[in-house]
Design an enzyme around this catalytic site. Structure first.
Site, PDB file in Angstrom:
ATOM      1  N   HIS A   1       0.799  -5.742  10.014  1.00  0.00           N
ATOM      2  CA  HIS A   1      -0.350  -4.935   9.597  1.00  0.00           C
ATOM      3  C   HIS A   1      -0.540  -3.747  10.533  1.00  0.00           C
ATOM      4  O   HIS A   1      -1.030  -2.693  10.115  1.00  0.00           O
ATOM      5  CB  HIS A   1      -1.636  -5.773   9.598  1.00  0.00           C
ATOM      6  CG  HIS A   1      -1.675  -6.816   8.536  1.00  0.00           C
ATOM      7  ND1 HIS A   1      -1.085  -8.048   8.686  1.00  0.00           N
ATOM      8  CD2 HIS A   1      -2.231  -6.808   7.301  1.00  0.00           C
ATOM      9  CE1 HIS A   1      -1.284  -8.764   7.589  1.00  0.00           C
ATOM     10  NE2 HIS A   1      -1.973  -8.041   6.736  1.00  0.00           N
TER      11      HIS A   1
ATOM     12  N   ASP B   1       4.675  -6.238  -0.168  1.00  0.00           N
ATOM     13  CA  ASP B   1       3.422  -6.546   0.502  1.00  0.00           C
ATOM     14  C   ASP B   1       2.578  -5.273   0.457  1.00  0.00           C
ATOM     15  O   ASP B   1       3.039  -4.207  -0.002  1.00  0.00           O
ATOM     16  CB  ASP B   1       3.693  -7.008   1.943  1.00  0.00           C
ATOM     17  CG  ASP B   1       2.546  -7.824   2.537  1.00  0.00           C
ATOM     18  OD1 ASP B   1       1.444  -7.819   1.955  1.00  0.00           O
ATOM     19  OD2 ASP B   1       2.758  -8.463   3.583  1.00  0.00           O
TER      20      ASP B   1
END
Length: 500
Positions: free
Chosen positions: A175, A263
């Site tokens: 992330h 993702d």
């Protein structure tokens, strides 16, 4: 063409009006729910119906609902996460938990869950997977992934095994950065690939990519993709953008023919190198079929549309992905009935039967790692409780008939921890000479630092259902049957003690 390009996107929406606007302007293939756009089950079901009604083609309405530490749905039955299921070790539990979750999601019109996590967590310092993984043993993870996929899909919800080619051995969070995993092809085949092979064998609807760099793996694909070896630049690309990983390994070596989704494209791991216009195009070129959560839908949609118009993405390549997406929607019955019944949503969610399954799973997961001098069970002793969630544990212990008191008058102290790491040892020392029982409510790796405790347990979850199960085990009302899904405190995977 514009409708086809739209089918490649699953995007955030901030409100019903925002979702309707994205459907009408971009013909999106799906939308993803977050807590901010869900309220009650009845209202969520009504909103899902309104979104479906606005779309000519049925929508994938998704959510990132793994249970445990990644839970986005505020009103569903709460289960412990995957590592607790790994400790229970029973594919039937994994299937039951997934089927309950899927049934409750479908009751509010959600037809896609970005779960289960198929990563094999072999790095205790992994900041992004950890408890989201079923464990460190590929065989165990494979069995439970199979159970979970079958459970979701039996409930009529598409499942998505993630994060390919395997995110379990990293100390970097994708992330916020771009992890590099240096597994060789042989190590990948032995460690990371088996759960994805199991998911594919279970006919999983979708596989999600990982924003990780796997240079040795990319170089291992014979001739790369297209007959040439990968360049140095390509071997440094995240897997989401790598033809060698998505087309060479997932499509080729594993034979997967379902939908590949990226993702989230908001994550730093995929944005750092190429930016928000180039990354979506490269993902489709690499073999992805759907693009999840682009930071700017207009920018990403425009870039992909221009790539199709210019021939960078061929019509054939576009049609391959659109066909896979439509087949998934057909398989989940969305061309028949795509709506939910708002009047029945409340009756389906949080039933007594569903809560009983959650209690059973939680009780199966509690793992007794050490029990010196038979300090456990606690019934008949005066017990003090300290640490995170100690108030909830005190209440739960009292319900089991345990005498809970202050530290000075206690015979035993229960110390709860949540990802305390090395601080665990100091906390045990600070409690003095009376026996200490350490209960790791988060990652079980806290028990690596609990050598000074008389007893140690792993709970893998701070949820109410897990704390209740812990209290039952501590009191002796339930015999612990959990087995370590990861190596902890010098014990191997599979270790676990009981009272009888």
């Amino acid at each position: 063409m514009r409708e086809k390009v739209g089918q490649l996107f699953v995007t955030r929406f901030s409100s019903r009006a925002d979702g309707l606007a994205k459907i009408r302007k971009y013909h999106v293939g799906g939308l993803i729910y977050f807590p901010n756009n869900m309220s009650t089950p009845k209202r969520t079901a009504a909103q899902s119906n309104a979104l479906q009604k606005a779309s000519t083609i049925p929508l994938l309405l998704g959510v990132d609902e793994e249970q445990g530490i990644v839970s986005r749905t505020p009103f569903i039955t709460r289960f412990p996460g995957n590592m607790a299921l790994g400790a229970a070790g029973n594919p039937a539990d994994a299937r039951a938990a997934a089927q309950v979750t899927g049934t409750e999601l479908r009751a509010v019109g959600i037809n896609l869950d970005y779960a289960p996590d198929a990563d094999v967590n072999v790095n205790p310092r992994n900041p992004v997977i950890g408890l989201r993984s079923f464990g460190a043993d590929p065989g165990l993870v494979s069995k439970l992934v199979t159970g979970a996929v079958n459970g979701y899909q039996a409930a009529g919800v598409a499942a998505s095994a993630k994060h390919f080619p395997g995110h379990g051995d990293t100390a970097t969070d994708s992330h916020t950065g771009l992890p590099v995993i240096k597994h060789s092809r042989a190590m990948w085949e032995r460690l990371d690939a088996p759960p994805f092979r199991a998911a594919i064998a279970a006919n999983v609807d979708m596989v999600m990519t990982a924003h990780i760099v796997v240079p040795k793996l990319i170089k291992s694909v014979p001739g790369g993709v297209g007959g040439r070896p990968p360049t140095a630049e390509e071997s440094g690309d995240p897997s989401t953008l790598s033809p060698a990983v998505l087309t060479g390994l997932l499509r080729g070596a594993l034979g997967y023919q379902g939908v590949i989704t990226t993702d989230s494209l908001e994550m730093a791991g995929v944005r750092e190198k190429y930016g928000d216009k180039v990354a979506p195009v490269r993902a489709i070129q690499a073999g992805a079929d759907q693009l999840l959560m682009p930071p700017s839908l207009p920018r990403a949609y425009g870039a992909v549309l221009a790539a199709v118009q210019s021939g960078k993405i061929t019509q054939r390549r576009l049609d391959e992905s659109v066909t896979r997406v439509l087949r998934l929607k057909q398989r989940r019955g969305l061309f028949g009935s795509r709506t939910a019944d708002p009047a029945k949503a409340d009756a389906v969610i949080g039933t007594a039967a569903n809560k009983a399954i959650a209690r059973s799973v939680a009780e199966h997961s509690i793992t007794l790692v050490r029990n010196e001098r038979h300090v456990l069970p606690l019934k008949g002793r005066k017990v003090a409780v300290t640490g995170p969630h100690s108030a909830a544990l005190r209440t739960a212990l009292r319900r089991q008939g345990v005498t809970v008191t202050s530290g000075g008058s206690a015979d035993v102290t229960v110390l709860t921890t949540v990802n305390a790491g090395g601080a665990t040892a100091a906390e045990i020392r600070s409690l003095g000479s009376k026996p200490v029982v350490v209960a790791a409510l988060g990652r079980p790796y806290d028990l690596d630092h609990a050598g000074g405790a008389a007893a140690a347990l792993a709970t893998y979850s701070t949820s109410a259902v897990s704390i209740t199960a812990l209290a039952k085990v501590l009191s002796g009302a339930v015999n612990p049957t959990g087995r370590l899904p990861v190596p902890v405190a010098g014990k191997k995977v599979g270790h676990g003690l009981g009272y009888r």
